[in-house]
Design a protein around this motif. Structure first.
Motif, short mmCIF file in Angstrom:
data_model
loop_
_atom_site.label_atom_id
_atom_site.label_comp_id
_atom_site.label_asym_id
_atom_site.label_seq_id
_atom_site.Cartn_x
_atom_site.Cartn_y
_atom_site.Cartn_z
N PHE A 177 0.82 -1.21 0.00
CA PHE A 177 0.00 0.00 0.00
C PHE A 177 0.86 1.27 0.00
O PHE A 177 0.48 2.27 -0.62
CB PHE A 177 -0.93 0.00 1.21
CG PHE A 177 -2.04 -1.00 1.12
CD1 PHE A 177 -3.14 -0.78 0.31
CD2 PHE A 177 -1.98 -2.19 1.83
CE1 PHE A 177 -4.16 -1.70 0.22
CE2 PHE A 177 -3.00 -3.12 1.75
CZ PHE A 177 -4.09 -2.88 0.94
N GLU A 178 1.99 1.23 0.69
CA GLU A 178 2.84 2.42 0.74
C GLU A 178 3.35 2.78 -0.66
O GLU A 178 3.39 3.95 -1.03
CB GLU A 178 4.02 2.18 1.70
CG GLU A 178 3.60 1.88 3.13
CD GLU A 178 2.88 3.05 3.78
OE1 GLU A 178 3.10 4.20 3.33
OE2 GLU A 178 2.11 2.83 4.73
N LYS A 179 3.74 1.78 -1.42
CA LYS A 179 4.23 2.03 -2.76
C LYS A 179 3.11 2.52 -3.67
O LYS A 179 3.30 3.42 -4.49
CB LYS A 179 4.85 0.76 -3.34
CG LYS A 179 5.49 0.94 -4.71
CD LYS A 179 6.14 -0.35 -5.16
CE LYS A 179 6.84 -0.17 -6.51
NZ LYS A 179 5.90 0.26 -7.57
N ARG A 180 1.92 1.92 -3.53
CA ARG A 180 0.80 2.36 -4.36
C ARG A 180 0.41 3.81 -4.05
O ARG A 180 0.09 4.57 -4.96
CB ARG A 180 -0.41 1.44 -4.12
CG ARG A 180 -0.18 -0.01 -4.54
CD ARG A 180 -0.08 -0.16 -6.03
NE ARG A 180 0.08 -1.54 -6.44
CZ ARG A 180 -0.92 -2.32 -6.82
NH1 ARG A 180 -2.16 -1.86 -6.84
NH2 ARG A 180 -0.69 -3.57 -7.16
N ILE A 181 0.46 4.18 -2.77
CA ILE A 181 0.12 5.55 -2.40
C ILE A 181 1.19 6.52 -2.93
O ILE A 181 0.88 7.61 -3.41
CB ILE A 181 -0.02 5.67 -0.87
CG1 ILE A 181 -1.24 4.88 -0.40
CG2 ILE A 181 -0.15 7.13 -0.45
CD1 ILE A 181 -1.36 4.74 1.09
N ALA A 182 2.47 6.11 -2.85
CA ALA A 182 3.54 6.99 -3.33
C ALA A 182 3.52 7.13 -4.85
O ALA A 182 3.87 8.20 -5.37
CB ALA A 182 4.89 6.44 -2.87
#
Length: 251
Positions: A177-182
């Motif tokens: 999720f962190e990568k998708r948000i970034a």
């Protein structure tokens, strides 16, 4: 005379994009002993090859998603037709993929949905991952062994037709999720993935509470060995009562 004719190297300046053995001989690849001195290019190249270099100079642990594979073999359908269904669900979340297949007009869409469901259940059993935190990372089709049949024509002639079969391969993996948000390009995409992250966290907390309650209930329940011992003791007391009654009647 040109530079190449004199035998000089075409590039004598150390570059982080060139291998170490192609750089100038006088260039040192060892890091400087002084902490205040700048980092040499050779150190950067060496660390980049080891995949530990970062712009900030600190190594951060990478996210390694947990994946589970599912397969359905020898499906009576053309691989080309089944691959059209797989193209609809690639890179989607598990819930979105099953919703897409629910309203699909393809004949084998329910079968693909069942394979995704089985693979998701397997991920829950192995890694305790819920469907809200999983996505379809891979969905592809391979050709199975076809069946050869006869095709009848007019005037007593016949030809050959092929009944094609296919293997379905599905892989579900944990969402970063962190990568998708970034990587979100718009504000709407960022809000969407933040909402998905909250849903996954809530589902994980609910599952954790249910597992704790189940463990408590299992601790309160008597074990099978204790139940067997109680049954054996009860049978012994019942036999003693029966023997006493039989002796009284005999007297």
């Amino acid at each position: 005379m040109s530079t190449f004719a004199q035998g000089h190297r075409p590039c004598s300046i150390p570059s982080p994009f060139l291998p170490l053995h192609t750089q100038h001989a006088s260039f040192s690849t060892q890091p400087s002993e002084s902490p205040s001195s700048p980092v040499r290019y050779g150190t950067i190249v060496k660390e980049r090859f080891n995949k530990t270099w970062s712009p900030s100079g600190l190594t951060s642990p990478k996210f390694v998603p947990k994946t589970v594979q599912g397969r359905q073999k020898d499906i009576r359908v053309s691989p080309w037709k089944l691959n059209l269904i797989c193209a609809q669900i690639r890179t989607l979340r598990v819930s979105d993929a099953r919703l897409q297949l629910k309203f699909s007009s393809k004949r084998k869409a329910p079968l693909v949905s069942n394979v995704i469901r089985r693979t998701t259940n397997l991920a829950d059993i192995r890694y305790d991952l819920k469907p809200e935190s999983l996505c379809v990372t891979k969905a592809f089709v391979t050709q199975a062994k076809p069946l050869k049949r006869m095709k009848f024509h007019a005037r007593g002639k016949f030809g050959r037709k092929t009944r094609r079969h296919a293997h379905l391969n599905i892989e579900v993996g944990e969402i970063d999720f962190e990568k998708r948000i970034a990587d979100a390009k718009t504000k709407g995409q960022k809000l969407k993935w933040e909402r998905y992250k909250e849903e996954a966290a809530v589902a994980q907390e609910i599952a954790k509470g249910e597992s704790e309650e189940l463990r408590k209930l299992q601790g309160l329940m008597p074990r099978e060995e204790e139940v067997w011992e109680e049954e054996e003791e009860g049978d012994g007391e019942f036999e003693e009562v029966k023997e006493a009654e039989y002796e009284e009647k005999k007297k």
